[in-house]
Design an enzyme around this catalytic site. Structure first.
Site, PDB file in Angstrom:
ATOM      1  N   TYR A   1     -24.974   9.259  38.005  1.00  0.00           N
ATOM      2  CA  TYR A   1     -25.326  10.673  38.080  1.00  0.00           C
ATOM      3  C   TYR A   1     -26.826  10.903  38.231  1.00  0.00           C
ATOM      4  O   TYR A   1     -27.248  11.978  38.651  1.00  0.00           O
ATOM      5  CB  TYR A   1     -24.842  11.427  36.840  1.00  0.00           C
ATOM      6  CG  TYR A   1     -23.352  11.437  36.628  1.00  0.00           C
ATOM      7  CD1 TYR A   1     -22.463  10.971  37.603  1.00  0.00           C
ATOM      8  CD2 TYR A   1     -22.815  11.920  35.435  1.00  0.00           C
ATOM      9  CE1 TYR A   1     -21.100  10.971  37.381  1.00  0.00           C
ATOM     10  CE2 TYR A   1     -21.453  11.937  35.220  1.00  0.00           C
ATOM     11  CZ  TYR A   1     -20.593  11.451  36.181  1.00  0.00           C
ATOM     12  OH  TYR A   1     -19.248  11.465  35.963  1.00  0.00           O
TER      13      TYR A   1
ATOM     14  N   LEU B   1     -10.659  21.814  37.302  1.00  0.00           N
ATOM     15  CA  LEU B   1     -10.779  23.107  37.974  1.00  0.00           C
ATOM     16  C   LEU B   1     -10.969  22.925  39.475  1.00  0.00           C
ATOM     17  O   LEU B   1     -10.438  23.695  40.279  1.00  0.00           O
ATOM     18  CB  LEU B   1     -11.939  23.899  37.375  1.00  0.00           C
ATOM     19  CG  LEU B   1     -11.843  24.110  35.860  1.00  0.00           C
ATOM     20  CD1 LEU B   1     -13.027  24.926  35.362  1.00  0.00           C
ATOM     21  CD2 LEU B   1     -10.530  24.781  35.482  1.00  0.00           C
TER      22      LEU B   1
ATOM     23  N   ARG C   1     -20.408  30.597  30.962  1.00  0.00           N
ATOM     24  CA  ARG C   1     -19.212  29.796  31.231  1.00  0.00           C
ATOM     25  C   ARG C   1     -19.100  28.643  30.235  1.00  0.00           C
ATOM     26  O   ARG C   1     -17.990  28.236  29.878  1.00  0.00           O
ATOM     27  CB  ARG C   1     -19.241  29.283  32.666  1.00  0.00           C
ATOM     28  CG  ARG C   1     -19.040  30.395  33.692  1.00  0.00           C
ATOM     29  CD  ARG C   1     -19.040  29.871  35.098  1.00  0.00           C
ATOM     30  NE  ARG C   1     -19.045  30.960  36.075  1.00  0.00           N
ATOM     31  CZ  ARG C   1     -19.335  30.813  37.348  1.00  0.00           C
ATOM     32  NH1 ARG C   1     -19.661  29.601  37.811  1.00  0.00           N
ATOM     33  NH2 ARG C   1     -19.317  31.849  38.173  1.00  0.00           N
TER      34      ARG C   1
ATOM     35  N   ASN D   1     -15.781  27.986  28.047  1.00  0.00           N
ATOM     36  CA  ASN D   1     -15.080  26.708  27.982  1.00  0.00           C
ATOM     37  C   ASN D   1     -14.842  26.284  26.538  1.00  0.00           C
ATOM     38  O   ASN D   1     -13.809  25.688  26.226  1.00  0.00           O
ATOM     39  CB  ASN D   1     -15.856  25.639  28.745  1.00  0.00           C
ATOM     40  CG  ASN D   1     -15.878  25.901  30.243  1.00  0.00           C
ATOM     41  OD1 ASN D   1     -15.044  26.631  30.774  1.00  0.00           O
ATOM     42  ND2 ASN D   1     -16.852  25.319  30.937  1.00  0.00           N
TER      43      ASN D   1
END
Length: 257
Positions: A52, A189, A234, A238
Site C-alpha cells: 500500500y 462495498l 462515513r 461504519n
C-alpha cells in the site's frame, strides 16, 4: 467508542477488533489524515500492507494520536514478490510504522509455486521472536490453508479475502470455522450493487444506509470488516453498524443479492 467494538481472540492476549480501518489506495497526506481521523473516531484496528505504500504515514498518525501502542491493533502484509526476504521486509515495515512489533502479519497473496510453505515457516519464526504477535494469510483457498497446517502443525489465525453478497460462500466460511481461522472480508462495498432494491428496502427499514446494511451483514456471518474511507462522517457510519441488527430473513435476502 473503542471499548464498544467486539473483538475475537486470535491467541492468548491477542484480540482482533471486528471492525477495522482499511487503508488500501490511501497514500501520502491523505493516509495520515484518514488514519488520524479514524483513530479519533474510535477505531482501534488499522489494516495496511507493504504494497500500500502508506506504513510511514500510518505510523506517524498513531504516534500523533496520543494513543498507547497497546491500544491499537496493527496489521500489515508481505507482498508475494518478497517471498524469501521475509525478515528484511518485516524490518522495513516495523521501521516505517515506528513500532517494535505488529499484531498481525499476513502473506498478502500466495507466493509463486513452492514458496508458500517456506514463507509461512519464516512467519512463524518472526512470531516466535516476538516481532509479530500473530500470523495469517490473505487470498488463500482452503487447500492452501490446509497445506500450511499439514506441513507445520500451525494454523493461520486469519484469512483475509474479498467478501460481499455476490461472493458469499457458506462452505468456505464453514471450512475456515472448522479450522479456527478468522475470516476478514475486504472490498464488500466495491463488489456490491448498492442500488439493489432489496438492499434499499432493508436499509430503509432500519433507517440506515445500504453500505451499513452490507457491513452489518458481514458481521452477522462472523466476518471481520475493514471498510475504508477518507470521510470522517462515513468512518462514523461504519462504526455505527453495531447499533442495529438484521433479522434472519434480512440476512438470507442479502445472501442472495
Amino acid at each position: 467508542m473503542a471499548h464498544e467494538i467486539p473483538a475475537v481472540e486470535l491467541a492468548p492476549g491477542v484480540n482482533l477488533p471486528t471492525i477495522g480501518f482499511g487503508t488500501w489506495q490511501i497514500t501520502g497526506r491523505s493516509a495520515y489524515e484518514s488514519a488520524r481521523a479514524a483513530l479519533d473516531a474510535g477505531y482501534r484496528h488499522i489494516d495496511t500492507a507493504t504494497m500500500y505504500g502508506n506504513e510511514e504515514e500510518i505510523g506517524r498518525a498513531l504516534r500523533d494520536s496520543g494513543l498507547d501502542r497497546s491500544e491499537v491493533f496493527i496489521t500489515t502484509k508481505l507482498p508475494p514478490s518478497q517471498a524469501g526476504k521475509e525478515r528484511q521486509t518485516l524490518d522495513a515495515s516495523l521501521k516505517a510504522l515506528g513500532v517494535d512489533f505488529v499484531d498481525l502479519w499476513l502473506i498478502h497473496w500466495p507466493p509463486a509455486r513452492g514458496r508458500s510453505l517456506p514463507t509461512w515457516v519464516s512467519f512463524l519464526e518472526q512470531r516466535d521472536a516476538g516481532r509479530i504477535r500473530s500470523a495469517g494469510v490473505s487470498n488463500y483457498d482452503t487447500a492452501l490453508v490446509d497445506e500450511l497446517i499439514k506441513e507445520t502443525g500451525e494454523t493461520p489465525v486469519v484469512n483475509q479475502v474479498p467478501w460481499s453478497p455476490a461472493q458469499h460462500d457458506p462452505r468456505f466460511l464453514d471450512d475456515m470455522r472448522d479450522r479456527r481461522v478468522v475470516v476478514e472480508g475486504y472490498s464488500a462495498l466495491k463488489n456490491t450493487p448498492l442500488d439493489d432494491p432489496r438492499l434499499v428496502k432493508i436499509a430503509e427499514a432500519h433507517g440506515v444506509t445500504v453500505p451499513q446494511v452490507v457491513l452489518r451483514w458481514q458481521l452477522h456471518h462472523d466476518v471481520v470488516i475493514i471498510p475504508k474511507s477518507t470521510h470522517p462522517e462515513r468512518m462514523a457510519q461504519n462504526l455505527a453498524v453495531l447499533e442495529f441488527s438484521l433479522t434472519a430473513d434480512e440476512i438470507a435476502t442479502v445472501n442472495d443479492v
